[in-house]
Design a protein around this motif. Sequence first.
Motif, PDB file in Angstrom:
ATOM      1  N   ASP A  39     -18.248  16.327 -35.176  1.00 14.83           N
ATOM      2  CA  ASP A  39     -17.400  16.881 -36.233  1.00 14.83           C
ATOM      3  C   ASP A  39     -18.184  17.261 -37.488  1.00 14.83           C
ATOM      4  OD1 ASP A  39     -18.035  14.279 -36.848  1.00 14.83           O
ATOM      5  OD2 ASP A  39     -16.002  13.676 -37.408  1.00 14.83           O
ATOM      6  N   SER A  93     -11.930  34.862 -32.431  1.00 10.27           N
ATOM      7  CA  SER A  93     -11.607  33.751 -31.530  1.00 10.27           C
ATOM      8  C   SER A  93     -11.960  34.085 -30.088  1.00 10.27           C
ATOM      9  CB  SER A  93     -10.118  33.401 -31.637  1.00 10.27           C
ATOM     10  OG  SER A  93      -9.798  32.916 -32.919  1.00 10.27           O
ATOM     11  N   SER A 100     -18.967  26.894 -27.547  1.00  9.47           N
ATOM     12  CA  SER A 100     -19.308  25.474 -27.402  1.00  9.47           C
ATOM     13  C   SER A 100     -20.363  25.270 -26.313  1.00  9.47           C
ATOM     14  CB  SER A 100     -18.061  24.651 -27.057  1.00  9.47           C
ATOM     15  OG  SER A 100     -17.491  25.087 -25.832  1.00  9.47           O
ATOM     16  N   ASP A 123     -14.059  20.063 -26.109  1.00 12.73           N
ATOM     17  CA  ASP A 123     -12.937  20.461 -26.967  1.00 12.73           C
ATOM     18  C   ASP A 123     -13.222  20.139 -28.427  1.00 12.73           C
ATOM     19  OD1 ASP A 123     -11.538  21.352 -24.764  1.00 12.73           O
ATOM     20  OD2 ASP A 123     -10.268  19.569 -24.589  1.00 12.73           O
ATOM     21  N   LYS A 124     -13.815  18.976 -28.689  1.00  5.59           N
ATOM     22  CA  LYS A 124     -14.150  18.588 -30.056  1.00  5.59           C
ATOM     23  C   LYS A 124     -15.206  19.516 -30.638  1.00  5.59           C
ATOM     24  CE  LYS A 124     -15.116  14.456 -32.809  1.00  5.59           C
ATOM     25  NZ  LYS A 124     -15.377  12.986 -32.751  1.00  5.59           N
ATOM     26  N   GLN A 127     -13.556  22.870 -31.475  1.00  7.45           N
ATOM     27  CA  GLN A 127     -12.755  22.768 -32.695  1.00  7.45           C
ATOM     28  C   GLN A 127     -13.643  22.857 -33.934  1.00  7.45           C
ATOM     29  OE1 GLN A 127     -10.661  19.057 -32.134  1.00  7.45           O
ATOM     30  NE2 GLN A 127      -9.430  19.869 -30.448  1.00  7.45           N
ATOM     31  N   GLN A 130     -14.729  26.504 -34.358  1.00  9.67           N
ATOM     32  CA  GLN A 130     -13.625  27.302 -34.896  1.00  9.67           C
ATOM     33  C   GLN A 130     -13.455  27.058 -36.392  1.00  9.67           C
ATOM     34  OE1 GLN A 130     -10.730  25.863 -32.110  1.00  9.67           O
ATOM     35  NE2 GLN A 130     -10.927  27.633 -30.760  1.00  9.67           N
ATOM     36  N   ASP A 136      -8.834  30.976 -35.548  1.00 12.97           N
ATOM     37  CA  ASP A 136      -7.758  30.191 -34.959  1.00 12.97           C
ATOM     38  C   ASP A 136      -8.041  29.859 -33.505  1.00 12.97           C
ATOM     39  OD1 ASP A 136      -6.285  30.416 -37.338  1.00 12.97           O
ATOM     40  OD2 ASP A 136      -5.516  32.373 -36.712  1.00 12.97           O
ATOM     41  N   PRO A 137      -7.593  28.671 -33.045  1.00 16.75           N
ATOM     42  CA  PRO A 137      -7.658  28.403 -31.603  1.00 16.75           C
ATOM     43  C   PRO A 137      -6.801  29.423 -30.864  1.00 16.75           C
ATOM     44  CG  PRO A 137      -7.170  26.400 -32.860  1.00 16.75           C
ATOM     45  CD  PRO A 137      -7.046  27.547 -33.808  1.00 16.75           C
TER      46      PRO A 137
END
Length: 217
Positions: A39, A93, A100, A123-124, A127, A130, A136-137
């Motif tokens: 993160d 997007s 990733s 996924d992390k 995110q 993004q 936006d996802p």
Amino acid sequence: MPITPAIRAEIEAQPTPNFILTTGIDGQVSGVFNYDTLDNLDQYRIGDIIGSLCRMRRYAGFGKQPYSIGAHSLLVLHLAEHKWKLDRREGLSLLAHDFSEAYMNDLCSPFKRSLPDYKAAEDKCMQAIQAKLNCDPLDSDLVKVIDAKAFKHEATVLFGMSEEDIDSIFPRTKGHRLTPLGYLATQLVFSLDQRNLPEDNLALTLSEKLGSLGVII
């Protein structure tokens, strides 16, 4: 080029040893990426992502010729732009939908499905990218639609398959017709992928496309 004092200091400051060295578009060491701090937006460098994806091969390297994740990213955006009018965030997007993989690698889908921990980390990571790009996802169903269309065009070039064979082996592609515009877009990204020493043309094209979408490299 030796590791600079600034990068050496960044390495020594890592809270855990679970990191890799990263390189930019020019192939020079640019910093580190720590998998225990997914993160941390500061460790995601757009130039690193472009450089990695232009060198990383799709389909585990199988096919008649090398084909990179970077080229696939461009094809997905080209095909979507031919079908819909996209705003900046939608275009960004779609272009970034596999970014990733610069850090998580491109695992084959059947293998990936057996690794829930990997999928959670991916996924992390996505995110965080993004958030870094301020995009936006995307609706996962939309990505699957465009990915299936891209796959059908890629399979004709990489594996020499007919449209009928693709549909019979991969039912998800049914309903996605091969089109002249899609064929031209496919040939464009394949030609960019081959004119590289190393991947300069493709990396430049990706950089310019990101710049047109408001991303500063």
